[in-house]
Design an enzyme around this catalytic site. Structure first.
Site, PDB file in Angstrom:
ATOM      1  N   ASN A   9       0.822  -1.281  -0.036  1.00 31.28           N
ATOM      2  CA  ASN A   9       0.054  -0.020  -0.099  1.00 31.28           C
ATOM      3  C   ASN A   9       0.961   1.205  -0.081  1.00 31.28           C
ATOM      4  OD1 ASN A   9      -1.685   2.065   0.664  1.00 31.28           O
ATOM      5  ND2 ASN A   9      -2.147   1.356   2.636  1.00 31.28           N
ATOM      6  N   LYS A  11       0.096   4.336  -0.294  1.00 37.91           N
ATOM      7  CA  LYS A  11      -0.559   5.459   0.459  1.00 37.91           C
ATOM      8  C   LYS A  11      -0.282   6.576  -0.452  1.00 37.91           C
ATOM      9  CE  LYS A  11      -0.122   3.156   4.889  1.00 37.91           C
ATOM     10  NZ  LYS A  11       0.113   3.186   6.259  1.00 37.91           N
ATOM     11  N   HIS A  97      -9.405   1.092   5.350  1.00 34.89           N
ATOM     12  CA  HIS A  97      -8.106   1.323   5.931  1.00 34.89           C
ATOM     13  C   HIS A  97      -8.352   2.317   7.055  1.00 34.89           C
ATOM     14  CE1 HIS A  97      -3.978   2.736   6.568  1.00 34.89           C
ATOM     15  NE2 HIS A  97      -3.742   1.347   6.132  1.00 34.89           N
ATOM     16  N   GLU A  99      -6.787   4.737   8.212  1.00 33.53           N
ATOM     17  CA  GLU A  99      -6.471   5.959   8.009  1.00 33.53           C
ATOM     18  C   GLU A  99      -7.510   6.819   7.176  1.00 33.53           C
ATOM     19  OE1 GLU A  99      -3.021   5.458   5.739  1.00 33.53           O
ATOM     20  OE2 GLU A  99      -1.976   4.967   7.515  1.00 33.53           O
ATOM     21  N   GLU A 169      -5.097  -4.863  10.672  1.00 34.82           N
ATOM     22  CA  GLU A 169      -4.011  -3.721  10.798  1.00 34.82           C
ATOM     23  C   GLU A 169      -4.270  -2.994  12.220  1.00 34.82           C
ATOM     24  OE1 GLU A 169      -2.167  -2.658   7.003  1.00 34.82           O
ATOM     25  OE2 GLU A 169      -3.939  -1.533   7.010  1.00 34.82           O
ATOM     26  N   GLY A 175       3.068   2.162  10.919  1.00 35.07           N
ATOM     27  CA  GLY A 175       4.031   3.300  10.679  1.00 35.07           C
ATOM     28  C   GLY A 175       4.739   3.568  11.886  1.00 35.07           C
ATOM     29  N   SER A 215       3.750  -2.292  10.056  1.00 34.37           N
ATOM     30  CA  SER A 215       5.218  -2.214  10.559  1.00 34.37           C
ATOM     31  C   SER A 215       5.930  -3.728  10.079  1.00 34.37           C
ATOM     32  CB  SER A 215       5.667  -2.038  11.905  1.00 34.37           C
ATOM     33  OG  SER A 215       5.390  -0.552  12.088  1.00 34.37           O
TER      34      SER A 215
HETATM   35  P1  13P Z   1       3.432   0.201   7.557  1.00 36.14           P
HETATM   36  O1  13P Z   1       4.075  -1.169   6.995  1.00 36.14           O
HETATM   37  O2  13P Z   1       4.202   1.396   7.200  1.00 36.14           O
HETATM   38  O3  13P Z   1       3.431   0.348   9.191  1.00 36.14           O
HETATM   39  O4  13P Z   1       1.884   0.514   7.233  1.00 36.14           O
HETATM   40  C1  13P Z   1       1.101  -0.600   7.252  1.00 36.14           C
HETATM   41  C2  13P Z   1      -0.121  -0.028   6.492  1.00 36.14           C
HETATM   42  O5  13P Z   1      -0.930   0.747   6.745  1.00 36.14           O
HETATM   43  C3  13P Z   1      -0.576  -0.788   5.142  1.00 36.14           C
HETATM   44  O6  13P Z   1      -1.856  -0.591   4.870  1.00 36.14           O
END
Ligand code: 13P
Length: 251
Positions: A9, A11, A97, A99, A169, A175, A215
């Site tokens: 992903n 982003k 997601h 976010e 997740e 992140g 992560s």
């Molecule tokens: P990270 O791997 O940067 O922690 O992000 C995970 C994520 O949100 C994938 O959709």
């Protein structure tokens, strides 16, 4: 047997030039034999999709988008519909997601509609869910995960489930460099299958892929992916580096 899946992903990262460079590096690093054992998806920004589709043609890597609107079309300035994605074409879309739940106010109710619209337009779906740190620390994580899965997907038929992947997740692991332990992730994945059995059937619970995200790096992917109910990963930061992404696929 559930085939492994590693999905990147991206982003809101890379402009078209940098993104295209990264895609070329990924194509160079991801070897064909690995694709036999593991599906690989790339969820790129909207602006990149058409040119990525042309470059990925015949590579065995699946192209996806990070979002689509829950309505079929109309007066929704700035939004992108599922049908628009199908016309690129892309094969898959991320829904739910954390976010988007947190920053765009997407509720389970909207997400349920979005899953339906995406499937109706022939897209596959990765449906994301997971608890915040506060929810875990107050011991609500099982309830949160249950309601996110149930309210977003309980309406799906068995046939529709064949086109849906889940991605657990935990928000506190995204992140942050703080990965859930393999045991913590496995516990929620096994629980998610129970929830699936409750809303659908034992075979849907057994056959649906459940990815872990948060992560994931080449050095922790092997342990996470060795757990019984973890079928691969949804990768953020490490998907923006071709070697790390390839390392996770190898794991
Ligand atoms: P990270 O791997 O940067 O922690 O992000 C995970 C994520 O949100 C994938 O959709």
């Amino acid at each position: 047997m559930r085939k492994r899946l590693v999905a990147g992903n991206w982003k809101m990262n890379t402009d078209l030039n940098d993104g295209f460079k990264l895609l070329k590096e990924i194509l160079h690093n991801v070897r064909e034999p690995e694709l036999k054992d593991c599906d690989v998806h790339i969820y790129a920004p909207f602006t990149h999709l058409k040119i990525f589709h042309n470059s990925l043609n015949g590579s065995g890597i699946t192209l996806g988008a990070q979002n689509c609107h829950h309505k079929e079309g109309g007066a929704y300035t700035g939004e992108v519909s599922a049908q628009m994605l199908t016309s690129v074409p892309v094969e898959s879309v991320l829904v739910g997601h954390s976010e988007r739940r947190a920053y765009c106010g997407e509720t389970n109710e909207i997400l349920a509609e979005k899953v339906t619209t995406a499937l109706a337009n022939g897209l596959n779906v990765i449906y994301c869910y997971g608890e915040t740190l506060e929810e875990r620390e107050s011991d609500q994580h099982f309830d949160v995960v249950k309601s996110q899965i149930e309210e977003g997907t309980a309406h799906l038929t068995e046939e529709q489930w064949a086109k849906v992947t889940l991605a657990y997740e935990p928000v506190w692991a995204i992140g942050t460099g703080k990965t859930a332990s393999a045991e913590q992730a496995q516990e929620i994945h096994a629980y998610s299958r129970k929830v699936l059995e409750g809303i659908s059937s034992a075979s849907v619970a057994q056959n649906t892929r459940i990815l872990y995200g948060g992560s994931v790096k080449p050095n922790n992917a092997g342990e996470l992916f060795s757990m019984e109910d973890i079928d691969g990963g949804l990768i953020g930061g490490a998907a923006l580096n071709a070697e790390s992404f390839a390392g996770i696929i190898t794991a």
